[in-house]
Scaffold this motif. Structure first.
Motif, PDB file in Angstrom:
ATOM      1  N   ILE A 101      26.806   1.109  -2.654  1.00 44.68           N
ATOM      2  CA  ILE A 101      26.312  -0.246  -2.172  1.00 44.68           C
ATOM      3  C   ILE A 101      27.412   0.962  -0.806  1.00 44.68           C
ATOM      4  CG2 ILE A 101      26.156  -1.387   0.234  1.00 44.68           C
ATOM      5  CD1 ILE A 101      25.510  -3.064  -1.928  1.00 44.68           C
ATOM      6  N   GLY A 102      28.287   1.118  -0.543  1.00 43.73           N
ATOM      7  CA  GLY A 102      29.993   1.816   0.305  1.00 43.73           C
ATOM      8  C   GLY A 102      29.077   3.030  -0.057  1.00 43.73           C
ATOM      9  N   CYS A 103      29.743   3.474  -1.492  1.00 39.02           N
ATOM     10  CA  CYS A 103      29.065   4.871  -1.116  1.00 39.02           C
ATOM     11  C   CYS A 103      28.222   5.829  -0.648  1.00 39.02           C
ATOM     12  CB  CYS A 103      29.583   5.505  -2.967  1.00 39.02           C
ATOM     13  SG  CYS A 103      31.043   5.504  -3.521  1.00 39.02           S
ATOM     14  N   GLY A 104      26.709   4.666  -1.384  1.00 34.43           N
ATOM     15  CA  GLY A 104      25.652   4.981  -0.902  1.00 34.43           C
ATOM     16  C   GLY A 104      25.169   5.498   1.200  1.00 34.43           C
ATOM     17  N   ALA A 105      26.193   4.091   1.506  1.00 36.19           N
ATOM     18  CA  ALA A 105      25.661   4.084   2.868  1.00 36.19           C
ATOM     19  C   ALA A 105      26.496   4.936   3.487  1.00 36.19           C
ATOM     20  CB  ALA A 105      25.971   2.226   3.474  1.00 36.19           C
ATOM     21  N   VAL A 158      33.134  -2.268  -0.120  1.00 40.24           N
ATOM     22  CA  VAL A 158      31.656  -2.136   0.673  1.00 40.24           C
ATOM     23  C   VAL A 158      32.558  -0.981   1.881  1.00 40.24           C
ATOM     24  CG1 VAL A 158      30.107  -1.641   2.394  1.00 40.24           C
ATOM     25  CG2 VAL A 158      29.569  -2.521   0.239  1.00 40.24           C
ATOM     26  N   VAL A 159      33.456  -1.814   2.281  1.00 37.10           N
ATOM     27  CA  VAL A 159      34.512  -1.886   3.454  1.00 37.10           C
ATOM     28  C   VAL A 159      35.670  -0.424   2.919  1.00 37.10           C
ATOM     29  CG1 VAL A 159      36.248  -3.043   4.991  1.00 37.10           C
ATOM     30  CG2 VAL A 159      33.892  -3.889   4.758  1.00 37.10           C
ATOM     31  N   MET A 160      36.160  -1.131   1.824  1.00 40.03           N
ATOM     32  CA  MET A 160      37.045  -0.136   1.121  1.00 40.03           C
ATOM     33  C   MET A 160      36.817   1.207   1.177  1.00 40.03           C
ATOM     34  SD  MET A 160      39.482  -2.843  -1.073  1.00 40.03           S
ATOM     35  CE  MET A 160      40.452  -1.536  -1.285  1.00 40.03           C
ATOM     36  N   VAL A 161      35.309   1.235   0.700  1.00 41.69           N
ATOM     37  CA  VAL A 161      35.710   2.214   0.113  1.00 41.69           C
ATOM     38  C   VAL A 161      34.455   3.696   1.329  1.00 41.69           C
ATOM     39  CG1 VAL A 161      34.719   2.079  -2.543  1.00 41.69           C
ATOM     40  CG2 VAL A 161      33.028   1.916  -1.390  1.00 41.69           C
ATOM     41  N   PHE A 162      33.820   2.985   2.249  1.00 39.77           N
ATOM     42  CA  PHE A 162      33.390   3.296   2.558  1.00 39.77           C
ATOM     43  C   PHE A 162      33.692   4.604   3.357  1.00 39.77           C
ATOM     44  CE2 PHE A 162      31.107   4.098   6.383  1.00 39.77           C
ATOM     45  CZ  PHE A 162      29.556   4.026   6.921  1.00 39.77           C
ATOM     46  N   LEU A 211      34.532  10.235  -4.638  1.00 41.41           N
ATOM     47  CA  LEU A 211      34.094   8.832  -6.035  1.00 41.41           C
ATOM     48  C   LEU A 211      35.233   9.035  -6.620  1.00 41.41           C
ATOM     49  CD1 LEU A 211      30.592  10.559  -6.929  1.00 41.41           C
ATOM     50  CD2 LEU A 211      31.168   8.743  -5.768  1.00 41.41           C
ATOM     51  N   LYS A 212      36.036   9.311  -6.886  1.00 41.77           N
ATOM     52  CA  LYS A 212      37.289   8.735  -7.769  1.00 41.77           C
ATOM     53  C   LYS A 212      38.092   8.439  -7.226  1.00 41.77           C
ATOM     54  CE  LYS A 212      37.782  13.090  -9.296  1.00 41.77           C
ATOM     55  NZ  LYS A 212      37.949  15.059  -9.553  1.00 41.77           N
ATOM     56  N   ILE A 213      38.423   8.450  -6.003  1.00 37.80           N
ATOM     57  CA  ILE A 213      39.306   7.413  -4.946  1.00 37.80           C
ATOM     58  C   ILE A 213      38.814   5.938  -4.538  1.00 37.80           C
ATOM     59  CG2 ILE A 213      40.074   7.025  -2.714  1.00 37.80           C
ATOM     60  CD1 ILE A 213      40.503  10.672  -2.513  1.00 37.80           C
ATOM     61  N   ALA A 214      37.433   6.189  -4.927  1.00 38.12           N
ATOM     62  CA  ALA A 214      36.043   4.825  -4.318  1.00 38.12           C
ATOM     63  C   ALA A 214      36.425   3.969  -5.131  1.00 38.12           C
ATOM     64  CB  ALA A 214      34.674   5.199  -4.304  1.00 38.12           C
ATOM     65  N   SER A 215      36.385   4.908  -6.900  1.00 41.19           N
ATOM     66  CA  SER A 215      36.835   4.604  -8.136  1.00 41.19           C
ATOM     67  C   SER A 215      37.436   3.210  -8.057  1.00 41.19           C
ATOM     68  CB  SER A 215      35.610   4.894  -8.876  1.00 41.19           C
ATOM     69  OG  SER A 215      36.991   5.525  -9.648  1.00 41.19           O
ATOM     70  N   THR A 216      38.568   3.307  -8.087  1.00 38.63           N
ATOM     71  CA  THR A 216      40.301   2.923  -7.664  1.00 38.63           C
ATOM     72  C   THR A 216      40.205   1.747  -6.883  1.00 38.63           C
ATOM     73  OG1 THR A 216      41.256   4.210  -6.811  1.00 38.63           O
ATOM     74  CG2 THR A 216      41.348   4.836  -9.015  1.00 38.63           C
ATOM     75  N   LEU A 217      39.741   2.063  -5.681  1.00 37.40           N
ATOM     76  CA  LEU A 217      39.744   1.143  -4.280  1.00 37.40           C
ATOM     77  C   LEU A 217      38.582   0.224  -5.057  1.00 37.40           C
ATOM     78  CD1 LEU A 217      39.376   3.225  -1.419  1.00 37.40           C
ATOM     79  CD2 LEU A 217      41.536   1.931  -2.728  1.00 37.40           C
ATOM     80  N   ALA A 218      37.677   0.584  -5.158  1.00 31.09           N
ATOM     81  CA  ALA A 218      36.489  -0.929  -5.626  1.00 31.09           C
ATOM     82  C   ALA A 218      37.228  -2.016  -6.754  1.00 31.09           C
ATOM     83  CB  ALA A 218      35.188  -0.347  -6.444  1.00 31.09           C
ATOM     84  N   LEU A 219      37.612  -1.204  -7.433  1.00 27.45           N
ATOM     85  CA  LEU A 219      38.366  -2.677  -8.334  1.00 27.45           C
ATOM     86  C   LEU A 219      39.346  -3.372  -7.531  1.00 27.45           C
ATOM     87  CD1 LEU A 219      38.073  -3.289 -11.459  1.00 27.45           C
ATOM     88  CD2 LEU A 219      40.357  -1.648 -11.624  1.00 27.45           C
ATOM     89  N   ILE A 220      40.766  -2.318  -7.413  1.00 30.55           N
ATOM     90  CA  ILE A 220      41.556  -3.260  -6.090  1.00 30.55           C
ATOM     91  C   ILE A 220      40.751  -4.303  -5.404  1.00 30.55           C
ATOM     92  CG2 ILE A 220      43.231  -2.904  -4.663  1.00 30.55           C
ATOM     93  CD1 ILE A 220      43.854  -0.013  -6.266  1.00 30.55           C
ATOM     94  N   GLY A 221      39.786  -3.599  -4.517  1.00 27.08           N
ATOM     95  CA  GLY A 221      39.455  -4.523  -3.761  1.00 27.08           C
ATOM     96  C   GLY A 221      38.847  -5.651  -4.121  1.00 27.08           C
TER      97      GLY A 221
END
Length: 285
Positions: A101-105, A158-162, A211-221
């Motif tokens: 959702i975050g990456c798509g938005a 969503v907030v972390m990866v957007f 996307l690679k940055i967001a993949s780690t942030l998603a797990l942490i969040g």
């Protein structure tokens, strides 16, 4: 703790195995091949685990301080169903939906920003401000808004990866050269045609970096959000509960599962990136 090991045999054996694995890693590191690129990090990781095991056994470190890898592995084998339930709650229900959702938005908003200088000058500074907000401050608020189930964890993700994703996509859309865009205009290409045929392909390295940055942030969040309210399962819930009970072997088991899941997620994105951006200098050997 004394500097003299209580069981020196464990230390000597671990050092011997570590040296063998280290020498094998060094010998293979200079070779080419996809198999070599997979084997070297595996050997290096095994060498660290062997050294960890030897140090813990040699100095008889208490499990509440640092359990040995063998103890963690035994805990993973004994609590497989619990770990799977936690994994499904945190990763499959929280991290991955929030990531998508975050990456798509972010992609849709990046297109709007690219079309509007007003949004580019007004929204991006606000985005940088929001991205700097501490997750430990946002997570309790979002948990109160969206409830204690997976929806609040997905909202935190969503907030972390957007905004990291948004910044990378906006930068990527500007990566094509001015002469290339002028050439597309000379051929009478519309904005959508220029976007699809020129600007998005040129932006792919930036997109995959996001996307690679967001993949780690998603797990942490997703894990951190569970510290502030969750059902009676989930990685974050289990870690916070077991820490209070001094169940450090279970804490490390959850950490190992999370690290493995994050590595696989990151690796899949990197693998897709290699196929999509094969033309980029970073992918050339």
């Amino acid at each position: 703790m004394s500097w003299v090991p209580a069981n020196p045999g464990w230390l000597m054996g671990a050092l011997a195995v570590w040296l063998v694995l280290w020498a094998a890693s060094v010998a293979l590191a200079g070779r080419e091949g996809r198999g070599v690129r997979l084997v070297v990090p595996v050997l290096f990781g095994l060498s660290l685990l062997v050294l960890w095991e030897g140090i813990v056994r040699a100095w008889a470190v208490a499990p509440v301080i640092l359990p040995a890898p063998s103890v963690i592995a035994a805990k993973i084998a004994a609590t497989g169903p619990v770990l799977w339930q936690d994994f499904a709650q945190t990763i499959l229900k929280g991290a991955i939906p929030g990531f998508l959702i975050g990456c798509g938005a972010a992609f849709l908003v990046a297109i709007l920003i690219d079309r509007s200088p007003f949004l580019q000058r007004g929204l991006l500074p606000v985005g940088n401000f929001v991205a700097a907000l501490p997750i430990v401050g946002l997570a309790p608020i979002l948990v109160m808004w969206f409830g204690f189930d997976w929806q609040s964890k997905a909202a935190v993700v969503v907030v972390m990866v957007f905004f990291p994703m948004l910044v990378n996509i906006v930068a990527g859309l500007q990566a094509s050269e001015r002469m290339q865009r002028d050439l597309m205009a000379t051929w009478g290409a519309s904005y959508l045609q220029t976007l699809v045929r020129l600007r998005l392909p040129a932006a792919m390295p930036f997109v995959f970096n996001g996307l690679k940055i967001a993949s780690t942030l998603a797990l942490i969040g997703a894990i951190v959000a569970e510290f502030f309210g969750s059902p009676i399962y989930g990685m974050g819930f289990r870690i916070s509960t077991e820490v209070g009970r001094l169940g450090l072997d279970m804490v490390w088991a959850e950490i190992a599962v999370a690290a493995l899941a994050g590595s696989v997620f990151y690796g899949l994105i990197a693998l897709i990136e290699r196929g999509v951006t094969f033309w980029h200098p970073s992918q050339r050997k």
